[in-house]
Scaffold this motif. Structure first.
Motif, short mmCIF file in Angstrom:
data_model
loop_
_atom_site.label_atom_id
_atom_site.label_comp_id
_atom_site.label_asym_id
_atom_site.label_seq_id
_atom_site.Cartn_x
_atom_site.Cartn_y
_atom_site.Cartn_z
N VAL A 169 6.54 -1.99 -8.66
CA VAL A 169 6.46 -1.08 -7.53
C VAL A 169 6.54 -1.85 -6.22
O VAL A 169 5.80 -2.80 -5.99
CB VAL A 169 5.15 -0.26 -7.57
CG1 VAL A 169 5.07 0.68 -6.37
CG2 VAL A 169 5.04 0.52 -8.88
N SER A 170 7.47 -1.42 -5.37
CA SER A 170 7.51 -1.89 -3.98
C SER A 170 6.88 -0.80 -3.13
O SER A 170 7.21 0.38 -3.29
CB SER A 170 8.95 -2.11 -3.52
OG SER A 170 9.59 -3.08 -4.30
N GLY A 171 5.99 -1.18 -2.23
CA GLY A 171 5.37 -0.16 -1.40
C GLY A 171 4.29 -0.70 -0.50
O GLY A 171 4.02 -1.90 -0.47
N THR A 172 3.69 0.20 0.24
CA THR A 172 2.66 -0.13 1.23
C THR A 172 1.32 0.39 0.75
O THR A 172 1.20 1.55 0.35
CB THR A 172 3.00 0.50 2.59
OG1 THR A 172 4.28 0.03 3.01
CG2 THR A 172 1.97 0.12 3.63
N VAL A 173 0.29 -0.44 0.82
CA VAL A 173 -1.05 -0.04 0.42
C VAL A 173 -1.72 0.69 1.58
O VAL A 173 -1.81 0.16 2.69
CB VAL A 173 -1.90 -1.24 0.01
CG1 VAL A 173 -3.31 -0.79 -0.39
CG2 VAL A 173 -1.24 -1.98 -1.15
N ALA A 174 -2.17 1.91 1.33
CA ALA A 174 -2.83 2.70 2.36
C ALA A 174 -4.31 2.38 2.42
O ALA A 174 -4.86 1.66 1.57
CB ALA A 174 -2.63 4.19 2.07
N SER A 175 -4.98 2.92 3.44
CA SER A 175 -6.40 2.63 3.62
C SER A 175 -7.25 3.15 2.46
O SER A 175 -8.35 2.63 2.21
CB SER A 175 -6.90 3.24 4.94
OG SER A 175 -6.68 4.64 4.95
N ASP A 176 -6.75 4.17 1.73
CA ASP A 176 -7.50 4.69 0.58
C ASP A 176 -7.19 3.95 -0.71
O ASP A 176 -7.67 4.30 -1.77
CB ASP A 176 -7.25 6.19 0.41
CG ASP A 176 -5.79 6.52 0.06
OD1 ASP A 176 -4.97 5.58 -0.02
OD2 ASP A 176 -5.48 7.71 -0.11
N GLY A 177 -6.35 2.91 -0.62
CA GLY A 177 -6.02 2.10 -1.79
C GLY A 177 -4.80 2.55 -2.56
O GLY A 177 -4.34 1.85 -3.46
N SER A 178 -4.26 3.71 -2.22
CA SER A 178 -3.05 4.17 -2.89
C SER A 178 -1.84 3.40 -2.37
O SER A 178 -1.88 2.80 -1.30
CB SER A 178 -2.84 5.67 -2.67
OG SER A 178 -2.61 5.94 -1.29
N ILE A 179 -0.78 3.41 -3.15
CA ILE A 179 0.45 2.73 -2.76
C ILE A 179 1.54 3.78 -2.57
O ILE A 179 1.83 4.56 -3.48
CB ILE A 179 0.90 1.70 -3.82
CG1 ILE A 179 -0.13 0.57 -3.92
CG2 ILE A 179 2.27 1.14 -3.48
CD1 ILE A 179 0.17 -0.42 -5.03
N THR A 180 2.11 3.81 -1.38
CA THR A 180 3.26 4.67 -1.12
C THR A 180 4.50 3.89 -1.52
O THR A 180 4.86 2.91 -0.86
CB THR A 180 3.33 5.08 0.35
OG1 THR A 180 2.14 5.79 0.70
CG2 THR A 180 4.54 5.97 0.60
N ALA A 181 5.15 4.32 -2.59
CA ALA A 181 6.24 3.55 -3.18
C ALA A 181 7.57 3.86 -2.49
O ALA A 181 7.90 5.02 -2.25
CB ALA A 181 6.36 3.85 -4.67
N THR A 182 8.31 2.81 -2.19
CA THR A 182 9.68 2.97 -1.73
C THR A 182 10.66 2.63 -2.85
O THR A 182 11.84 2.97 -2.75
CB THR A 182 9.97 2.08 -0.52
OG1 THR A 182 9.61 0.73 -0.84
CG2 THR A 182 9.17 2.55 0.68
#
Length: 640
Positions: A169-182
């Motif tokens: 998974v490529s993505g950004t880790v949000a403040s809640d720990g989830s990863i928004t995948a690109t």
């Protein structure tokens, strides 16, 4: 620069990468010449006279596009930080839309580009309605709409994923720990995978040497025997980390424990630079003087708001890009813009078609294009074929690009080229015919083969291979030789590679191609069984194409299972497929923009020999990357 190179070696970027920008560009296509005479000028890259850093999302290929800006990739060296302390060299052909990178530039030209992944693990649960996955306790969010839909490789929808599937998974880790995948890639398990989770530390126990990640209390990380990177790093609550392990989490003492082999501490810090571009979701917004973009603290109090951006647009969750000076990990922005949700991404692809099945299904350097509803501003659908130079404008989708406009382009000017395809029109009086949208002229000195053929035999639908060069001043490709290779009605054969999914005993899919398997399909290498073809396998396929228009069937002649193999340095061989361009010699040519050397005495040639290497030849190369050059171990000439 030393500090910059250290940062690149540490693999910073999986958690601090930007969201994509509003343009997807590829020049050079999946092979052939790296830039055409009609190539759209690149957006000016920053750092015209100084070293600079770009941290963001890949949104195009050929000339690599990061955060919507095209960068000269003629000197680029690619590396994948699969392990925090050991990079693996890759090729420009390994880069794909949605990958996160940190790139070093000099005088606006890419020098080093490092790719990271936020997570590597096995699927624990799939929520198709919510568009999420759960992997090792972390929630992975996907989107099929918006400015950058999540790119899927090895599947086309979450419904095709199963519990236990291995994903990167490529993505950004949000403040809640989830990863928004690109980008999410499904891979076959081969026992060599390194697992990875990323996030902010919480519940740190320095005595037991354990912690969990924010939003993922179900998995406990044990770092007692882990290497801490960079050297001298200290794990603290709230710090971003990337945890790598050779083993998946296992139950121990009533807990699910991931035993770390390495923990990379992310300091949310880029190297000091007066020329840095960052992008990603806005978070921790207090005011324009205090916010984060991606993982970078930004002061935009004096920044110019660009492209219609207003102060009201800068809110938590908005996708933004900023440029400015980095000092001590924080940015003083000189400009900032928000990528508004009501602004659709315009995808722009420039290059050569590498794999053509139909107008609804062809490929430019790994990007699938559907041009079935497109308007042709130059040329027509009849000009489209493998090897055609085109410019495609359209809408980015999870599966590729839905084209709205297509312009058929001429080949690069004033250099030797080979055109291959079916003739669409002949003018015997003018001694010209049309091939791939290009006017080809023969003269009294033009040779035609095989024996017995003459120019009087040329007709629409006839398959030919033409050598010569194109003149931009005359708009004509003057042929030095014409070889007749097929007649109308002859079955077409194509070859391509990729990651398989939806594998059954009767068929499988690679990208947008559905391939039928019959009892006559040859499985390679020797000893390969149908049971060896599994979801996530990398396959090389030769297939016949039958049918017309969008109603096309691909039937496999042969399927080669490409198992991981090690080179002399112990690294996996890399594969690169596409059309040869800028050919000088066997030791000096390109596939796409990637430099290749196939002059070694031990190179294995399949379906041809070194004499067949030439501009326009379609190849798949296996080899190792050394100092930015792909040194071939095997060259496989592929059909159509």
């Amino acid at each position: 620069m030393t500090r910059l190179k250290q940062q690149l070696q540490w693999g910073l970027c999986a958690l601090s990468c930007a969201l994509s920008a509003a343009v997807l560009v590829a020049c050079g296509g999946g092979g052939g010449s790296a830039g055409t005479a009609t190539q759209t000028p690149a957006t000016p890259a920053p750092g015209a006279s100084t070293a600079s850093v770009v941290d963001g999302t890949i949104t195009g290929f050929g000339s690599v596009v990061i955060n919507g800006v095209r960068y000269d990739d003629s000197q680029a060296k690619v590396a994948f930080a699969n392990s925090p302390d050991a990079q693996v060299a890759g090729t420009l052909g390994d880069l794909h839309t949605g990958m996160r990178v940190q790139a070093e530039l000099k005088d606006g030209v890419l020098q080093n580009l490092v790719v990271n992944f936020a997570l590597v693990g096995t699927v624990g649960a799939v929520d198709t309605a919510g568009g999420t996955l759960n992997v090792f306790g972390q929630t992975i969010k996907t989107t099929t709409t918006g400015q950058l839909p999540t790119v899927f490789e090895g599947f086309t929808s979450l419904a095709q994923l199963a519990v236990g599937d291995l994903v990167k998974v490529s993505g950004t880790v949000a403040s809640d720990g989830s990863i928004t995948a690109t980008r999410i890639e499904r891979k076959a398990k081969d026992g060599t995978e390194l697992f990875r989770i990323s996030g902010a530390v919480q519940a740190l126990d320095t005595t037991a040497k354990t912690f969990t990640l924010v939003g993922n209390s179900s998995v406990t990380v044990n770092y007692a025997d882990a290497k801490l990177l960079p050297t001298g790093a200290v794990i603290e609550n709230g710090k971003l980390v990337s945890v790598v392990s050779a083993n998946a989490p296992a139950t121990s003492g009533g807990k699910t424990v991931l035993t770390a082999s390495a923990v990379e501490v992310k300091a949310r810090k880029l190297p000091d630079s007066s020329d840095t571009t960052v992008g990603g979701p806005v978070s921790d917004f207090q005011s324009l003087s205090s916010l984060r973009i991606g993982d970078v603290l930004v002061d935009a109090s004096t920044a110019t708001l660009k492209d219609g951006t207003t102060a009201a647009d800068v809110v938590n969750g908005a996708q933004a890009l900023a440029h400015g000076t980095i000092k001590d990990g924080a940015m003083k922005a000189d400009w900032l813009k928000v990528l508004k949700n009501d602004t659709a991404i315009k995808a722009l692809l420039i290059g050569q078609i590498t794999d053509y099945v139909s107008i609804a299904n062809f490929t430019l350097r790994g990007t699938v294009v559907d041009a079935s509803a497109a308007t042709f501003t130059k040329g027509s659908a009849a000009d489209l074929a493998a090897g055609a130079w085109v410019q495609v404008t359209g809408q980015l989708t999870p599966a590729g690009v839905k084209a709205t406009e297509v312009a058929v382009q001429p080949p690069p000017a004033d250099k030797p080229e080979r055109l291959a395809g079916a003739i669409t029109a002949v003018d015997a009086t003018a001694k010209t015919f049309t091939l791939l949208g290009t006017t080809v002229k023969w003269t009294d000195t033009t040779k035609i083969s095989p024996d017995g053929k003459s120019f009087a035999n040329l007709a629409a639908g006839l398959g030919v291979s033409v050598e010569g060069s194109y003149s931009a001043s005359t708009g004509v490709f003057t042929a030095t030789s014409v070889t007749v290779v097929s007649t109308p009605g002859t079955a077409k054969t194509i070859g391509f590679s990729g990651i398989a999914f939806n594998v059954t005993a009767q068929s499988l899919q690679i990208g947008s191609y559905t391939v039928q398997i019959t009892p006559n399909t040859q499985l390679q290498p020797a000893g390969t069984q149908l049971a060896d073809l599994v979801n996530g396998s990398r396959l090389s396929v030769k297939a016949t194409v039958s049918g017309t228009g969008t109603n096309v069937t691909l039937t496999a002649i042969s399927i080669e299972l490409q198992k991981p193999e090690k080179d002399d340095a112990g690294n996996d061989y890399v594969y690169l497929g596409g059309l040869i361009g800028d050919f000088v010699s066997a030791a000096d040519f390109k596939v796409g923009s990637q430099k290749v050397d196939a002059s070694g005495t031990g190179v294995k040639f399949i379906d041809g020999d070194a004499s067949k290497l030439a501009n326009g030849a379609k190849v798949e190369i296996k080899g190792s990357v050394k100092d930015g050059v792909l040194v071939a171990r095997q060259v496989h000439f592929m059909p159509g």
